[in-house]
Design a protein around this motif. Structure first.
Motif, PDB file in Angstrom:
ATOM      1  N   ILE A 140     -48.539  46.605  90.313  1.00  0.00           N
ATOM      2  CA  ILE A 140     -47.696  47.372  91.249  1.00  0.00           C
ATOM      3  C   ILE A 140     -46.219  47.031  91.010  1.00  0.00           C
ATOM      4  N   LEU A 141     -45.961  45.709  90.831  1.00  0.00           N
ATOM      5  CA  LEU A 141     -44.565  45.288  90.609  1.00  0.00           C
ATOM      6  C   LEU A 141     -44.002  45.853  89.312  1.00  0.00           C
ATOM      7  N   ILE A 142     -44.839  45.878  88.266  1.00  0.00           N
ATOM      8  CA  ILE A 142     -44.391  46.440  86.977  1.00  0.00           C
ATOM      9  C   ILE A 142     -43.967  47.895  87.187  1.00  0.00           C
ATOM     10  N   ASP A 143     -44.797  48.620  87.929  1.00  0.00           N
ATOM     11  CA  ASP A 143     -44.501  50.019  88.216  1.00  0.00           C
ATOM     12  C   ASP A 143     -43.197  50.143  89.006  1.00  0.00           C
ATOM     13  N   GLN A 144     -43.031  49.282  90.002  1.00  0.00           N
ATOM     14  CA  GLN A 144     -41.813  49.329  90.833  1.00  0.00           C
ATOM     15  C   GLN A 144     -40.562  48.986  90.022  1.00  0.00           C
ATOM     16  N   VAL A 145     -40.705  47.973  89.148  1.00  0.00           N
ATOM     17  CA  VAL A 145     -39.567  47.573  88.308  1.00  0.00           C
ATOM     18  C   VAL A 145     -39.178  48.731  87.382  1.00  0.00           C
ATOM     19  N   ASP A 146     -40.185  49.371  86.781  1.00  0.00           N
ATOM     20  CA  ASP A 146     -39.907  50.510  85.889  1.00  0.00           C
ATOM     21  C   ASP A 146     -39.178  51.624  86.619  1.00  0.00           C
ATOM     22  N   LYS A 147     -39.693  51.924  87.811  1.00  0.00           N
ATOM     23  CA  LYS A 147     -39.070  52.996  88.602  1.00  0.00           C
ATOM     24  C   LYS A 147     -37.633  52.638  88.979  1.00  0.00           C
ATOM     25  N   ALA A 148     -37.444  51.380  89.387  1.00  0.00           N
ATOM     26  CA  ALA A 148     -36.096  50.934  89.778  1.00  0.00           C
ATOM     27  C   ALA A 148     -35.140  51.029  88.595  1.00  0.00           C
ATOM     28  N   LYS A 149     -35.641  50.614  87.407  1.00  0.00           N
ATOM     29  CA  LYS A 149     -34.781  50.669  86.208  1.00  0.00           C
ATOM     30  C   LYS A 149     -34.393  52.105  85.871  1.00  0.00           C
ATOM     31  N   ALA A 150     -35.380  53.008  85.995  1.00  0.00           N
ATOM     32  CA  ALA A 150     -35.104  54.420  85.700  1.00  0.00           C
ATOM     33  C   ALA A 150     -34.084  54.988  86.691  1.00  0.00           C
ATOM     34  N   GLU A 151     -34.243  54.590  87.947  1.00  0.00           N
ATOM     35  CA  GLU A 151     -33.323  55.082  88.970  1.00  0.00           C
ATOM     36  C   GLU A 151     -31.910  54.553  88.712  1.00  0.00           C
ATOM     37  N   ILE A 152     -31.829  53.286  88.324  1.00  0.00           N
ATOM     38  CA  ILE A 152     -30.518  52.690  88.024  1.00  0.00           C
ATOM     39  C   ILE A 152     -29.853  53.443  86.872  1.00  0.00           C
ATOM     40  N   GLU A 153     -30.652  53.740  85.865  1.00  0.00           N
ATOM     41  CA  GLU A 153     -30.128  54.467  84.701  1.00  0.00           C
ATOM     42  C   GLU A 153     -29.569  55.827  85.123  1.00  0.00           C
ATOM     43  N   ARG A 154     -30.362  56.532  85.951  1.00  0.00           N
ATOM     44  CA  ARG A 154     -29.922  57.834  86.466  1.00  0.00           C
ATOM     45  C   ARG A 154     -28.619  57.701  87.257  1.00  0.00           C
ATOM     46  N   GLU A 155     -28.600  56.717  88.150  1.00  0.00           N
ATOM     47  CA  GLU A 155     -27.413  56.509  88.992  1.00  0.00           C
ATOM     48  C   GLU A 155     -26.189  56.181  88.139  1.00  0.00           C
ATOM     49  N   LYS A 156     -26.419  55.371  87.093  1.00  0.00           N
ATOM     50  CA  LYS A 156     -25.298  54.989  86.219  1.00  0.00           C
ATOM     51  C   LYS A 156     -24.700  56.195  85.528  1.00  0.00           C
ATOM     52  N   GLN A 157     -25.599  57.063  85.021  1.00  0.00           N
ATOM     53  CA  GLN A 157     -25.123  58.283  84.365  1.00  0.00           C
ATOM     54  C   GLN A 157     -24.392  59.178  85.354  1.00  0.00           C
ATOM     55  N   GLY A 158     -24.973  59.289  86.548  1.00  0.00           N
ATOM     56  CA  GLY A 158     -24.345  60.085  87.605  1.00  0.00           C
ATOM     57  C   GLY A 158     -22.965  59.555  87.931  1.00  0.00           C
ATOM     58  N   LEU A 159     -22.883  58.226  87.985  1.00  0.00           N
ATOM     59  CA  LEU A 159     -21.620  57.574  88.326  1.00  0.00           C
ATOM     60  C   LEU A 159     -20.557  57.807  87.244  1.00  0.00           C
ATOM     61  N   LEU A 168     -25.154  51.716  93.815  1.00  0.00           N
ATOM     62  CA  LEU A 168     -25.742  51.281  92.543  1.00  0.00           C
ATOM     63  C   LEU A 168     -25.954  49.770  92.539  1.00  0.00           C
ATOM     64  N   THR A 169     -24.961  49.027  93.026  1.00  0.00           N
ATOM     65  CA  THR A 169     -25.080  47.574  93.104  1.00  0.00           C
ATOM     66  C   THR A 169     -26.285  47.177  93.949  1.00  0.00           C
ATOM     67  N   THR A 170     -26.485  47.894  95.051  1.00  0.00           N
ATOM     68  CA  THR A 170     -27.626  47.615  95.923  1.00  0.00           C
ATOM     69  C   THR A 170     -28.941  47.851  95.170  1.00  0.00           C
ATOM     70  N   LEU A 171     -28.987  48.947  94.419  1.00  0.00           N
ATOM     71  CA  LEU A 171     -30.184  49.240  93.617  1.00  0.00           C
ATOM     72  C   LEU A 171     -30.432  48.143  92.589  1.00  0.00           C
ATOM     73  N   GLU A 172     -29.353  47.697  91.939  1.00  0.00           N
ATOM     74  CA  GLU A 172     -29.492  46.652  90.907  1.00  0.00           C
ATOM     75  C   GLU A 172     -30.012  45.347  91.509  1.00  0.00           C
TER      76      GLU A 172
END
Ligand SMILES: [Zn+2]
Length: 243
Positions: A118-137, A51-55
């Motif tokens: 493209i960066l906006i899209d990547q940032v959004d995706k990264a944020k969503a993934e972080i959120e998912r990972e946080k909940q999973g964690l 998760l830290t790596t993703l952040e």
């Protein structure tokens, strides 16, 4: 007198062995528990690290986006500046050159805008993934704590059972001569919790090695404690000892 006494002592040793076998197995189980907990915690730490790596990656994308936005701002400024200069030019050639220059900066702007999108899209995706990972964690942490609690409960259970067995032991040990008990306990320690075994079909049930007939005869005389010549465990004949 001695014969009855030794036979009775062997019977007590067999009873003791039953208890000690359980104690040894419980101790082994208990000794493995801290490693189990460590392994669970290590697996959880690894997920936290992921998760830290993703952040970090997300922050890096946001930084790139900000840099591009600054670059866009300065290019837009440049276009404005060039456009104001456009009216002060004297010749058509100068005017055409300036228009070309403006066109080139505008092309740069268009490229930067695409990159920002493209960066906006990547940032959004990264944020969503972080959120998912946080909940999973969070879920993982609950599971981890439950598993740790189970392990601690089991340790407590083992400790209670061992103290129960210890008091059962204390009821048996007074029936055994100190010397015999000392011998039994030494073998128990040296032979991984198994100190007294039967002889079956002429073989020692501790090490499976051959027990000569004269040794078997000696056991049946009950004059002294007879041990296996190979593994050194105390020998007895099943069926001869009544518990
Ligand atoms: Zn043996």
């Amino acid at each position: 007198m001695q014969k009855i006494n030794l036979k009775a002592q062997l019977a007590s040793l067999v009873q003791l062995q039953k208890i000690d076998t359980e104690i040894y197995s419980l101790r082994y189980e208990k000794e493995a528990k801290p490693e189990e907990i460590k392994a669970l915690e290590a697996a959880f730490e690894e997920k936290k690290q992921a998760l830290t790596t993703l952040e970090k990656a997300s922050l890096d994308l946001q930084k790139q986006k900000k840099e591009r936005e600054l670059e866009l701002g300065s290019k837009e400024e440049e276009v404005k500046k060039l456009q104001t200069q456009l009216y002060s030019l004297k010749t058509n050639k100068e005017y055409q050159t300036m228009l070309q220059q403006i066109g080139s900066v505008k092309a740069d702007i268009s490229v930067i805008e695409d990159k920002i999108l493209i960066l906006i899209d990547q940032v959004d995706k990264a944020k969503a993934e972080i959120e998912r990972e946080k909940q999973g964690l969070q879920e993982e942490e609950k599971v981890l704590n439950l598993k740790k609690k189970d392990i601690h409960d089991r340790i407590k259970e083992i400790e209670d059972r061992i103290s129960q067995l210890d008091s059962q032991r204390k009821q048996i040990t007074p029936n055994i001569d100190d010397k015999v008990l000392g011998q039994y306990e030494r073998i128990l320690t040296n032979r991984d919790g198994l100190a007294i075994v039967t002889v079956k079909d002429n073989s020692c049930q501790g090490c499976n090695m051959f027990v000569p007939p004269q040794v078997i005869n000696e056991i049946k005389m009950y004059e002294r404690i007879v041990t296996c010549e190979v593994c050194n465990r105390i020998l007895y004949i099943d069926g001869e000892i009544t518990l």
